[in-house]
Design a protein around this motif. Structure first.
Motif, PDB file in Angstrom:
ATOM      1  N   TYR A  84       0.861  -1.184   0.000  1.00  0.00           N
ATOM      2  CA  TYR A  84       0.000   0.000   0.000  1.00  0.00           C
ATOM      3  C   TYR A  84       0.901   1.239   0.000  1.00  0.00           C
ATOM      4  O   TYR A  84       1.880   1.303   0.755  1.00  0.00           O
ATOM      5  CB  TYR A  84      -0.868   0.026   1.254  1.00  0.00           C
ATOM      6  CG  TYR A  84      -2.101  -0.835   1.205  1.00  0.00           C
ATOM      7  CD1 TYR A  84      -3.356  -0.272   0.957  1.00  0.00           C
ATOM      8  CD2 TYR A  84      -2.036  -2.206   1.433  1.00  0.00           C
ATOM      9  CE1 TYR A  84      -4.503  -1.060   0.937  1.00  0.00           C
ATOM     10  CE2 TYR A  84      -3.170  -2.999   1.412  1.00  0.00           C
ATOM     11  CZ  TYR A  84      -4.406  -2.419   1.171  1.00  0.00           C
ATOM     12  OH  TYR A  84      -5.539  -3.194   1.142  1.00  0.00           O
ATOM     13  N   THR A  85       0.552   2.229  -0.811  1.00  0.00           N
ATOM     14  CA  THR A  85       1.347   3.456  -0.901  1.00  0.00           C
ATOM     15  C   THR A  85       0.430   4.667  -0.911  1.00  0.00           C
ATOM     16  O   THR A  85      -0.620   4.659  -1.569  1.00  0.00           O
ATOM     17  CB  THR A  85       2.194   3.466  -2.191  1.00  0.00           C
ATOM     18  OG1 THR A  85       3.036   2.309  -2.214  1.00  0.00           O
ATOM     19  CG2 THR A  85       3.048   4.726  -2.275  1.00  0.00           C
ATOM     20  N   THR A  86       0.836   5.697  -0.174  1.00  0.00           N
ATOM     21  CA  THR A  86       0.131   6.972  -0.247  1.00  0.00           C
ATOM     22  C   THR A  86       1.156   8.104  -0.202  1.00  0.00           C
ATOM     23  O   THR A  86       2.242   7.960   0.363  1.00  0.00           O
ATOM     24  CB  THR A  86      -0.880   7.132   0.899  1.00  0.00           C
ATOM     25  OG1 THR A  86      -1.683   8.292   0.670  1.00  0.00           O
ATOM     26  CG2 THR A  86      -0.210   7.274   2.253  1.00  0.00           C
ATOM     27  N   THR A  87       0.787   9.209  -0.809  1.00  0.00           N
ATOM     28  CA  THR A  87       1.613  10.412  -0.771  1.00  0.00           C
ATOM     29  C   THR A  87       0.812  11.512  -0.100  1.00  0.00           C
ATOM     30  O   THR A  87      -0.361  11.719  -0.421  1.00  0.00           O
ATOM     31  CB  THR A  87       2.010  10.843  -2.191  1.00  0.00           C
ATOM     32  OG1 THR A  87       2.743   9.780  -2.818  1.00  0.00           O
ATOM     33  CG2 THR A  87       2.869  12.093  -2.168  1.00  0.00           C
ATOM     34  N   PHE A  88       1.430  12.194   0.843  1.00  0.00           N
ATOM     35  CA  PHE A  88       0.705  13.219   1.603  1.00  0.00           C
ATOM     36  C   PHE A  88       1.659  14.354   1.946  1.00  0.00           C
ATOM     37  O   PHE A  88       2.888  14.196   1.920  1.00  0.00           O
ATOM     38  CB  PHE A  88       0.116  12.623   2.884  1.00  0.00           C
ATOM     39  CG  PHE A  88       1.155  12.102   3.850  1.00  0.00           C
ATOM     40  CD1 PHE A  88       1.654  12.912   4.864  1.00  0.00           C
ATOM     41  CD2 PHE A  88       1.636  10.799   3.739  1.00  0.00           C
ATOM     42  CE1 PHE A  88       2.614  12.430   5.751  1.00  0.00           C
ATOM     43  CE2 PHE A  88       2.597  10.313   4.618  1.00  0.00           C
ATOM     44  CZ  PHE A  88       3.088  11.132   5.624  1.00  0.00           C
ATOM     45  N   VAL A 144       6.120  10.182   1.168  1.00  0.00           N
ATOM     46  CA  VAL A 144       5.660   8.910   0.610  1.00  0.00           C
ATOM     47  C   VAL A 144       5.699   7.849   1.698  1.00  0.00           C
ATOM     48  O   VAL A 144       6.746   7.595   2.311  1.00  0.00           O
ATOM     49  CB  VAL A 144       6.531   8.467  -0.582  1.00  0.00           C
ATOM     50  CG1 VAL A 144       6.028   7.133  -1.130  1.00  0.00           C
ATOM     51  CG2 VAL A 144       6.520   9.538  -1.662  1.00  0.00           C
ATOM     52  N   LEU A 145       4.530   7.234   1.925  1.00  0.00           N
ATOM     53  CA  LEU A 145       4.385   6.186   2.934  1.00  0.00           C
ATOM     54  C   LEU A 145       4.075   4.869   2.236  1.00  0.00           C
ATOM     55  O   LEU A 145       3.130   4.789   1.447  1.00  0.00           O
ATOM     56  CB  LEU A 145       3.260   6.552   3.914  1.00  0.00           C
ATOM     57  CG  LEU A 145       2.877   5.511   4.964  1.00  0.00           C
ATOM     58  CD1 LEU A 145       4.062   5.192   5.875  1.00  0.00           C
ATOM     59  CD2 LEU A 145       1.690   6.020   5.798  1.00  0.00           C
ATOM     60  N   ASN A 146       4.889   3.857   2.513  1.00  0.00           N
ATOM     61  CA  ASN A 146       4.678   2.512   1.958  1.00  0.00           C
ATOM     62  C   ASN A 146       4.479   1.524   3.108  1.00  0.00           C
ATOM     63  O   ASN A 146       5.226   1.564   4.099  1.00  0.00           O
ATOM     64  CB  ASN A 146       5.884   2.033   1.139  1.00  0.00           C
ATOM     65  CG  ASN A 146       6.179   2.936  -0.036  1.00  0.00           C
ATOM     66  OD1 ASN A 146       7.036   3.805   0.065  1.00  0.00           O
ATOM     67  ND2 ASN A 146       5.486   2.731  -1.131  1.00  0.00           N
ATOM     68  N   VAL A 147       3.507   0.644   2.941  1.00  0.00           N
ATOM     69  CA  VAL A 147       3.328  -0.468   3.867  1.00  0.00           C
ATOM     70  C   VAL A 147       3.410  -1.741   3.038  1.00  0.00           C
ATOM     71  O   VAL A 147       2.525  -2.031   2.222  1.00  0.00           O
ATOM     72  CB  VAL A 147       1.981  -0.394   4.610  1.00  0.00           C
ATOM     73  CG1 VAL A 147       1.871  -1.542   5.600  1.00  0.00           C
ATOM     74  CG2 VAL A 147       1.832   0.944   5.319  1.00  0.00           C
ATOM     75  N   SER A 148       4.509  -2.490   3.225  1.00  0.00           N
ATOM     76  CA  SER A 148       4.760  -3.706   2.443  1.00  0.00           C
ATOM     77  C   SER A 148       4.328  -4.915   3.256  1.00  0.00           C
ATOM     78  O   SER A 148       4.935  -5.237   4.293  1.00  0.00           O
ATOM     79  CB  SER A 148       6.241  -3.807   2.083  1.00  0.00           C
ATOM     80  OG  SER A 148       6.629  -2.709   1.287  1.00  0.00           O
TER      81      SER A 148
END
Length: 880
Positions: A84-88, A144-148
């Motif tokens: 999951y990836t989001t940019t904030f 950028v936040l990634n949850v692998s």
């Protein structure tokens, strides 16, 4: 940052400065993220909270996972890794705080969390909240936040491989469940790898909210309040879990204005997360209104206000509900019996627990909406339930579930999430379990609905009766692991966190006796102690002698199939046969489909229509008739056993059948189908859970009628027994007993007569030509429902005719009604309106009058025309 978000932050800062409030700032990261698999071949938008399966379905990559055989077709999803990836962006004001945490309320399950290319932490437990400090990693512009997330199936397998010391069974579920292996090595919903009532959908995702929390002084993580009663004095134990930036001296003001109770205390918050405990004494002149279970009183609440001051500055301000109730689990010697009692006393009153067992309401938790929860809980309350057991193979339910249980008066037996397995006890596994237990107890202990904690489901029984064929030489090692996990850790942590309610190590268990035997009793099913689980599919369920006369029945039940309207959307024409591949695939209990027919055939003729579709729908119907009648017989046996000791057994004080709800469209033990439709069993529960209930049965050729009362006042009741011919709608004869005393909260015999003598006084009645009905009366009229007793199996009944019931649907000020007219006695009359959602006021009933009107509560807009078009009426005689 969007202008609206920036403006909101500025306004919050101005508010905090104006009123001398040290505010924390929360920035939700919920909403649209992007999602991709390990090799990038699948990339799509995804909602958070959510899971991979839901995202794939919403974006059209897969069909409904519940359709036909898709649980197997989509196995690949859980075998892949997903990111999951989001940019904030964040404001300078937020980053200027001394502490900024990235908070995950629920990650499913094994994951690495990366912010701006730097790993900030890992997760390994679906049931835990995680937070990571990220202040120094945040930057201007895009973050950028990634949850692998790792494949839960492969992760569990790897954990099993790493645990090479000895086997931790079961390795895999039974083949009939078509599930995945080694679920006991991963802290996630155990039933997601399959169960005997559910599919294998090992979910992956961010199943709860994600946010940033920023603060300068301190942040309130959680507040809990637990009322305690001692020597006629109420106190409220208030605990604040606080995350402080530095040592902070504060003044805490606690108040419950409605009870004119307030206290001001001094405290010190230390750096980091600390738990601070306070006691609020309740004004002794205030009349505290108590919380009661459904059927025993109201559920009033009070408002607790907690404020914290540093000098003149307000640094903490929160409100929460407080309910006052006491709970005791009474295990003491029983006169005339070996063993110990086992019952719950609420506010000093013994209460018989009437209810069921709760499983997850959906395979994908993000699809469990408030409407779904509300409908299921309201359905429980509306049939007189006062208790649900949240079973240990699912999930700790969402806050809304417990809040509604509080408001509805539903007592909750709360399992910890361990079920039907042994578990490893390595340090890292134990550490994550300890965090899980502490967080869940702190989250839930303010709820009065929760009346007991239980360490696991059936794991004491698994060890005691050797489910997993453990060699005798290794047994001691497994017993040590059991005590390490459930006693030395979970029990110790619960008792440290919450002294207000009892803790049971397992279910079933002998309770205090199990403790005396080293926590694993020789026979955890001993009916002289604790609670029992009991299932038998071959013995005649109409024979009450087959049931254990236990102190407390926490699991029992029989399977049935759901309605055709529930199955139709997930199947096709070729599936509509009891012997189809689909019917076999949906049955996850070994020989379950055959067991249902064998049990039904003991008392009913099985459907034999030459029309294949009618034969299928008739068979669905007959399984529901069988289930309803079986659970009715067993529940009534437990309810009438509450006041008796027979051969050292009895004083039953709880009946929680398995199970309330379904997780998909398939055969199961549930009384409510997936989607909320009531099975015949749930309609029966309206009667067998009634506060005042007549229970009839035969023993040695004599008919006994008991009056069962959950009410507090003593009653005077008589039994009114009527005999009906199967071929006539007018009673052949009616008998009345004298008014007899029925003490409050008891079961007492009010009628006793040999059946032969009763029939001899009824003219032409025989066992094959007649049936009996009976109800209770006081001096003012009928109390409770009318019940029935079959003098022979309906398959042997003489004179049972096709009733040719006609129906007229009408709409009035109160809603829709269906007026029925029958030409003869009709058994198990079942009304169905296809895909129109809603429920009837009564269903599955015995029709002994020419006319009867039933109302229908529609859950969406409908019409007389639509209801008339879809209405079908089935009775027992119609299926052969």
């Amino acid at each position: 940052m969007r202008p609206s978000v920036r403006a909101a932050c500025v306004l919050l800062r101005l508010f905090c400065a104006r009123f001398s409030v040290f505010c924390s700032v929360t920035r939700s990261l919920d909403g649209k993220w992007s999602l991709s698999n390990s090799d990038g071949s699948v990339s799509l938008p995804a909602e958070v909270p959510g899971c991979v399966h839901s995202a794939l379905q919403q974006q059209g990559y897969i069909q409904d996972p519940y359709f036909r055989f898709n649980d197997v077709s989509y196995r690949w999803i859980a075998l892949d890794n997903w990111t999951y990836t989001t940019t904030f962006s964040v404001s300078g004001q937020l980053r200027a705080n001394h502490k900024v945490l990235l908070v995950f309320d629920g990650v499913d399950t094994a994951a690495s969390v990366w912010l701006n290319g730097i790993i900030v932490g890992k997760t390994d437990n679906m049931f835990r909240r995680y937070d990571f400090p990220v202040r120094d990693l945040l930057k201007d512009g895009d973050n950028v936040l990634n949850v692998s997330l790792l494949s839960p199936v492969l992760y569990a397998s790897e954990r099993r491989t790493a645990h090479s010391a000895y086997r931790v069974p079961p390795e895999c579920p039974p083949h009939v469940q078509q599930g995945e292996c080694h679920v006991n090595f991963i802290r996630k919903q155990q039933s997601s790898f399959s169960w005997d009532w559910g599919p294998s959908f090992p979910t992956v995702g961010l199943w709860k909210g994600v946010r940033l929390e920023a603060f300068d002084v301190l942040q309130l993580v959680r507040v809990s309040s637990v009322p305690l009663h001692s020597l006629s004095q109420w106190t409220v134990q208030v605990e604040l879990l606080v995350d402080a930036v530095q040592t902070t001296n504060a003044q805490i003001a606690l108040s419950i204005p409605e009870l004119d109770s307030e206290q001001i205390l001094q405290t010190q918050f230390l750096p980091g997360k600390t738990k601070n405990s306070f006691t609020l004494n309740i004004n002794t002149s205030s009349q505290v209104k108590l919380w009661w279970p459904n059927g025993h009183g109201d559920q009033p609440s009070y408002h607790l206000t907690v404020r914290g001051f540093q000098g003149r500055d307000l640094i903490l301000n929160t409100e929460s509900k407080v309910y006052f109730r006491s709970v005791e689990l009474v295990q003491e010697p029983v006169v005339g019996s070996p063993g110990l009692s086992f019952y719950f006393r609420i506010n000093g009153k013994p209460v018989f627990l009437k209810g069921s067992n709760w499983i997850p309401a959906h395979s994908f938790q993000d699809q469990v909406t408030p409407a779904v929860l509300r409908n299921l809980l309201q359905s429980a309350v509306d049939v007189g339930m006062n208790a649900l057991r949240v079973w240990g193979g699912g999930v700790y339910e969402q806050d809304l579930f417990y809040s509604w249980c509080d408001e509805m008066g539903i007592m909750v037996w709360q399992d910890f999430m361990f079920a039907c397995a042994l578990y490893p006890t390595e340090d890292d596994f134990m550490q994550t379990v300890r965090e899980e237990v502490v967080q869940q107890v702190q989250r839930l202990k303010s709820h009065p609905s929760i009346i007991t904690w239980s360490g696991n489901n059936e794991n004491e029984a698994a060890l005691a009766t050797d489910w997993f064929n453990i060699p005798a030489a290794q047994r001691a090692a497994y017993l040590r692991d059991y005590v390490t996990l459930y006693v030395n850790n979970i029990r110790a942590l619960v008792q440290e966190e919450d002294q207000s309610r009892p803790f049971l190590v397992s279910s079933p268990t002998n309770g205090a006796e199990s403790e005396q035997e080293g926590w694993v009793a020789a026979d955890p099913y001993d009916p002289h102690y604790g609670d029992t689980h009991f299932y038998s599919y071959s013995l005649d369920c109409w024979d009450w002698r087959t049931f254990p006369r236990t102190r407390f029945a926490s699991e029992y039940g029989f399977q049935s199939w759901p309605s055709f309207s529930t199955l139709q959307p997930v199947s096709t024409l070729e599936d509509w046969s009891y012997n189809s591949n689909f019917s076999s695939h949906r049955q996850h209990h070994e020989d379950g489909n055959q067991q249902m027919l064998l049990q039904a055939a003991l008392h009913f003729k099985l459907p034999n229509s030459t029309d294949p579709l009618k034969r299928f729908t008739d068979t669905l119907y007959i399984t529901q008739v069988m289930q309803a009648q079986c659970v009715k017989a067993q529940t009534e046996f437990y309810r009438r056993s509450r006041s008796e000791i027979i051969e050292g057994r009895g004083r039953t004080m709880g009946a929680l059948y398995w199970q309330l709800n379904d997780v998909w469209q398939a055969p199961s033990w549930s009384s409510i189908e997936f989607g909320g439709k009531w099975k015949m069993l749930h309609y029966f529960a309206q009667n067998f859970f009634a506060a005042v209930l007549p229970v009839g049965f035969e023993d040695g050729g004599t008919l006994f009628v008991y009056a069962v009362s959950d009410l507090s006042p003593d009653l005077e009741l008589r039994a009114v027994v009527s005999a009906y011919s199967w071929s006539d709608l007018d009673p052949v004869c009616t008998l009345k007993s004298d008014l007899l005393p029925v003490p409050g909260g008891s079961a007492a015999i009010v009628f006793k007569q040999p059946v032969a003598a009763l029939l001899a006084g009824c003219g032409s009645c025989t066992r094959l030509t007649c049936l009996l009905t009976f109800h209770l009366e006081d001096s003012g009229g009928q109390q409770g429902p009318t019940n029935h007793h079959f003098l022979s199996s309906p398959k042997d009944a003489q004179g049972l005719q096709r009733p040719n019931i006609t129906a007229t649907v009408q709409e009035g000020p109160a809603g829709y009604s269906i007026s029925l007219r029958s030409a003869s006695v009709a058994a198990f009359v079942w009304l169905d309106v296809g895909n129109v959602p809603g429920r009837f006021s009564s269903n599955g009933f015995l029709m002994l009058s020419r006319n009867r009107t039933v109302s229908f509560d529609a859950w969406r807009e409908t019409s007389v025309e639509e209801l008339s078009r879809w209405l079908s009426i089935t009775s027992l005689r119609d299926v052969y």
